[in-house]
Write an enzyme that holds these catalytic residues in place. Structure first.
Site, PDB file in Angstrom:
ATOM      1  CG  ASP A 154      -1.796   1.248   1.255  1.00 61.05           C
ATOM      2  OD1 ASP A 154      -2.673   1.372   0.390  1.00 61.05           O
ATOM      3  OD2 ASP A 154      -1.582   2.098   2.149  1.00 61.05           O
ATOM      4  CD  GLU A 183      -5.533   1.035  -3.935  1.00 61.32           C
ATOM      5  OE1 GLU A 183      -6.738   1.333  -3.925  1.00 61.32           O
ATOM      6  OE2 GLU A 183      -4.759   1.243  -2.982  1.00 61.32           O
ATOM      7  CB  CYS A 198     -12.953  -5.561   8.449  1.00 64.19           C
ATOM      8  SG  CYS A 198     -12.232  -6.498   9.826  1.00 64.19           S
ATOM      9  CB  CYS A 215     -15.206  -9.946   9.845  1.00 60.66           C
ATOM     10  SG  CYS A 215     -15.527  -8.169   9.957  1.00 60.66           S
ATOM     11  CB  CYS A 243     -13.921  -4.090  12.267  1.00 57.74           C
ATOM     12  SG  CYS A 243     -15.156  -5.025  11.333  1.00 57.74           S
ATOM     13  CB  CYS A 302     -14.663  -8.914  13.847  1.00 56.71           C
ATOM     14  SG  CYS A 302     -13.436  -7.928  12.959  1.00 56.71           S
ATOM     15  CG  ASP A 358      -1.217   3.686   5.700  1.00 56.58           C
ATOM     16  OD1 ASP A 358      -2.195   4.069   5.026  1.00 56.58           O
ATOM     17  OD2 ASP A 358      -0.424   4.470   6.261  1.00 56.58           O
TER      18      ASP A 358
END
Length: 402
Positions: A186, A270, A323, A326, A342, A345, A352
């Site tokens: 990332d 990405e 997330c 989950c 999150c 969960c 990052d």
């Protein structure tokens, strides 16, 4: 694969004069041809073919006004016509912007094909020259005496330095040792990159660190009178300052990309819209200083050379808002939120690091290294056909497992 080796060149005064005349003729042919292309397209709405430009160049040489074009090698002049033809093809296909006129104040270059140079025993002799061009060879793993380049590019930077580049058609090298490891990357501004393993590489901010010194040279340049020798000296100092920043950035990007390629068999990144993000006036300076586009270019050719797999995840993939534990997807997330919890969960995430884990999951889904619900939709893989879209595989939502 095609490999290029760029070296410092040290031409003599006579060779520098020949190359300077060649640069001037190349620039003249480019600008004059470009002007006639634009004029013909605006008045007649007709595109100009390469054959027509080549015939026009022959007419210029036969005339009295531009007869001096015959004093330099014809190969660089023909090559600039080919480059302009390719530039217009890329422009009409939407891959690049409209070609622009060349200036004598910028970088100058001339391309020589095999018919315009002789390379024997590590000695380079260009057309219209009788003595070899001296250059410094700094690639210890390659024997310069056995080098058989297909093209030679001689260039002169605004700071006065000369360079020569050799384009070589080389066989595929031996693949790098298997690392049995996959990694997600990332990219950012505070940290240049964060990997899925938790490794953080700080952003050197080279232009920001040298901005004060560069601004001082630019103020001195602005105070000099146009056309004076002091202005030429001040301009060379500004160019040298930019060269140092550029070289430091290239060194950092090469070291970082090489380290990634050596450490992982699969690298997932990405697809960032760098051109679109550069329109942000607040972040354009920092984004341009980071060099994300150059970093991706280096990863692409180094992965291809080392036999690695580079997976490019779609730019609209919500890697930061999903997330990694989950699969819960947040509706919104501000750029200032560097950590979040999150709701599904209750896992605490670093923005990052969580994005890097999700990018890795998408990369694994494409390369079929893991099983699960991920189908690899909206993810591009180099060298292989794209997987089917998620909409064609089923109505269920796509989940990316860690």
């Amino acid at each position: 694969m095609r490999t290029a080796y760029k070296c410092r060149a040290y031409p003599t005064s006579d060779q520098a004069a020949v190359l300077s005349r060649t640069f001037g003729c190349v620039r003249l042919v480019w600008n004059k041809t470009l002007g006639e292309r634009i004029h013909r397209y605006r008045n007649e709405n007709v595109r100009t073919s390469y054959r027509r430009t080549d015939a026009t160049l022959t007419e210029w040489k036969r005339g009295d006004e531009l007869a001096f074009l015959s004093e330099v090698s014809c190969v660089p002049l023909q090559q600039t016509l080919r480059h302009q033809h390719t530039a217009f093809q890329n422009f009409f296909s939407g891959r690049s912007r409209h070609p622009r006129f060349k200036s004598r104040k910028c970088r100058q270059s001339a391309h020589y094909t095999r018919s315009a140079f002789r390379m024997r025993g590590g000695s380079l002799v260009l057309a219209k020259m009788t003595t070899p061009l001296q250059f410094t060879w700094s690639f210890g793993d390659v024997d310069v005496t056995e080098l058989a380049p297909t093209m030679v590019v001689v260039s002169r930077e605004p700071d006065g330095r000369w360079y020569v580049s050799f384009a070589v058609e080389s066989a595929r090298t031996t693949p790098a040792p298997v690392a049995n490891h996959a990694i997600g990357v990332d990219l950012g501004l505070t940290n240049f990159l964060v990997t899925s393993d938790g490794v953080r590489v700080a952003n050197p901010r080279l232009l920001t660190r040298k901005a004060r010194n560069l601004a001082r040279y630019q103020r001195r340049l602005a105070r000099c009178r146009a056309g004076s020798n002091n202005r030429l000296k001040a301009k060379a100092k500004v160019a040298r300052a930019h060269r140092k920043i550029r070289n430091a950035r290239q060194d950092f990007l090469h070291r970082t990309s090489t380290r990634l390629v050596r450490s992982a068999d699969v690298i997932a990144i990405e697809d960032l819209n760098v051109r679109g993000m550069m329109r942000n006036r607040r972040l354009s300076h920092a984004i341009g200083d980071a060099g994300w586009g150059e970093f991706r270019r280096q990863l692409e050719y180094k992965c291809q050379r080392a036999g690695r797999t580079l997976v490019v995840v779609d730019r609209w993939f919500p890697s930061s808002k999903t997330c990694s534990q989950c699969g819960h997807l947040l509706a919104e997330m501000k750029l200032s939120a560097r950590h979040w919890t999150c709701p599904g969960c209750r896992a605490r995430h670093d923005r990052d690091l969580n994005a890097a884990k999700n990018i890795l999951a998408a990369g694994r889904a494409v390369t079929r290294d893991v099983s699960g619900d991920a189908c690899g939709a909206d993810v591009r893989r180099q060298g292989t056909p794209l997987p089917q879209s998620a909409a064609k595989q089923g109505p269920d939502a796509v989940r990316l497992g860690a």
